[in-house]
Design an enzyme around this catalytic site. Sequence first.
Site, PDB file in Angstrom:
ATOM      1  N   GLY A  49      42.613  27.112  43.868  1.00 18.83           N
ATOM      2  CA  GLY A  49      42.937  28.006  42.744  1.00 18.83           C
ATOM      3  C   GLY A  49      44.419  27.958  42.409  1.00 18.83           C
ATOM      4  N   HIS A  50      45.267  28.037  43.439  1.00 19.30           N
ATOM      5  CA  HIS A  50      46.715  27.940  43.203  1.00 19.30           C
ATOM      6  C   HIS A  50      47.063  26.592  42.564  1.00 19.30           C
ATOM      7  CE1 HIS A  50      47.003  30.822  46.785  1.00 19.30           C
ATOM      8  NE2 HIS A  50      47.597  31.472  45.803  1.00 19.30           N
ATOM      9  N   GLN A 167      46.502  42.389  37.310  1.00 20.79           N
ATOM     10  CA  GLN A 167      47.873  41.926  37.565  1.00 20.79           C
ATOM     11  C   GLN A 167      48.417  41.154  36.370  1.00 20.79           C
ATOM     12  OE1 GLN A 167      49.489  40.164  41.386  1.00 20.79           O
ATOM     13  NE2 GLN A 167      49.028  38.263  40.337  1.00 20.79           N
ATOM     14  N   SER A 199      40.105  32.346  46.541  1.00 21.36           N
ATOM     15  CA  SER A 199      41.015  33.446  46.886  1.00 21.36           C
ATOM     16  C   SER A 199      41.428  33.268  48.337  1.00 21.36           C
ATOM     17  CB  SER A 199      40.295  34.787  46.721  1.00 21.36           C
ATOM     18  OG  SER A 199      41.007  35.801  47.399  1.00 21.36           O
TER      19      SER A 199
HETATM   20  O1  PAF Z   1      49.201  37.029  42.907  1.00 26.14           O
HETATM   21  C1  PAF Z   1      50.004  36.945  43.870  1.00 26.14           C
HETATM   22  O2  PAF Z   1      49.936  36.038  44.697  1.00 26.14           O
HETATM   23  C2  PAF Z   1      51.087  37.993  44.014  1.00 26.14           C
HETATM   24  O3  PAF Z   1      50.629  39.253  43.623  1.00 26.14           O
HETATM   25  C3  PAF Z   1      52.393  37.629  43.279  1.00 26.14           C
HETATM   26  C4  PAF Z   1      52.190  37.551  41.782  1.00 26.14           C
HETATM   27  C5  PAF Z   1      52.920  36.297  43.795  1.00 26.14           C
HETATM   28  C6  PAF Z   1      53.462  38.694  43.545  1.00 26.14           C
HETATM   29  O4  PAF Z   1      53.743  38.808  44.902  1.00 26.14           O
END
Ligand code: PAF
Length: 292
Positions: A49-50, A167, A199
């Site tokens: 995902g990242h 978020q 996740s």
């Molecule tokens: O989504 C995340 O991994 C965190 O909430 C973030 C945006 C890096 C902030 O610490």
Amino acid sequence: MTAQTASDPVANRVVIVRDVATLQAAVAAWRAAGERIALVPTMGALHAGHLSLVAAAKRRAGRALLSIFVNPTQFAPGEDFNSYPRSLAHDVDAFAAAGGDLIFAPEIEAVYPEGFATTVLVGGPAKAGLEDKFRPEHFAGVATVVAKLFQQCLPDAAIFGEKDYQQLKVVERMVRDLDFGIEIVAAPTLRAKDGLAFSTRNEYLSAAERARAPLLYAALIRCAGALRDGAAMDVALASARASLQNAGFAVDYFEARHAETLAPIAALGAAPVRLLAAVRLGATRLIDNVAV
Ligand code: PAF
């Protein structure tokens, strides 16, 4: 400092920076050369995902910058801050293979120096009664650290996954309200073949829980379909909640919201609608969402 952790020569081209002066010198050099810079803020432990966010960064800008910082202020006491996975060597390799350029991995003092006394409090979507209801301090921690990372990294764009939909909306609101001048790019949720959203916390699932976890996405998709087919909102939501409870999930929320403001929505109409859910499966909390 060049990555020392990776034996792969590609990984050795990724630079890991821990201090803001070096980071800003690299960013300034790229900008002077006419390059755009896209930031992917993360807490590390990179998964597919990242890496899809890194790919979105590469499509958006010549330079992809990754921040890795497990931010203590967004975890409540008793949450998994101490046990949150940390895997810098793996992250360097994965980011390098995805074509990334620089990792900013600050120590705690570079983000929250002695005497740090500022908190960014966002209203609107941060007070929607979703994640904030169950994690009341969470978005103050997220907004504060994201504001700080934006000031440190000075990107042209930043990529946030739709997986953490509230978020994303909080960051968009903050960037508009405080004139950050950074383009916020929403990246679609990457899913395993069975539908489970990638996740970091999926690692916490037992094999039996992992097998059941895709039922969350299935319930969201089924509910969205029922709504599009004309089902009454309260009936469709109640049915989705019941199906998850019957399958052994504890449901924190399963709600339909305005896709931009996250305000409650009573019926499908002209407004864009998003279904958002958080459930607990054993000790693991899963969140997910879909468009209707
Ligand atoms: O989504 C995340 O991994 C965190 O909430 C973030 C945006 C890096 C902030 O610490």
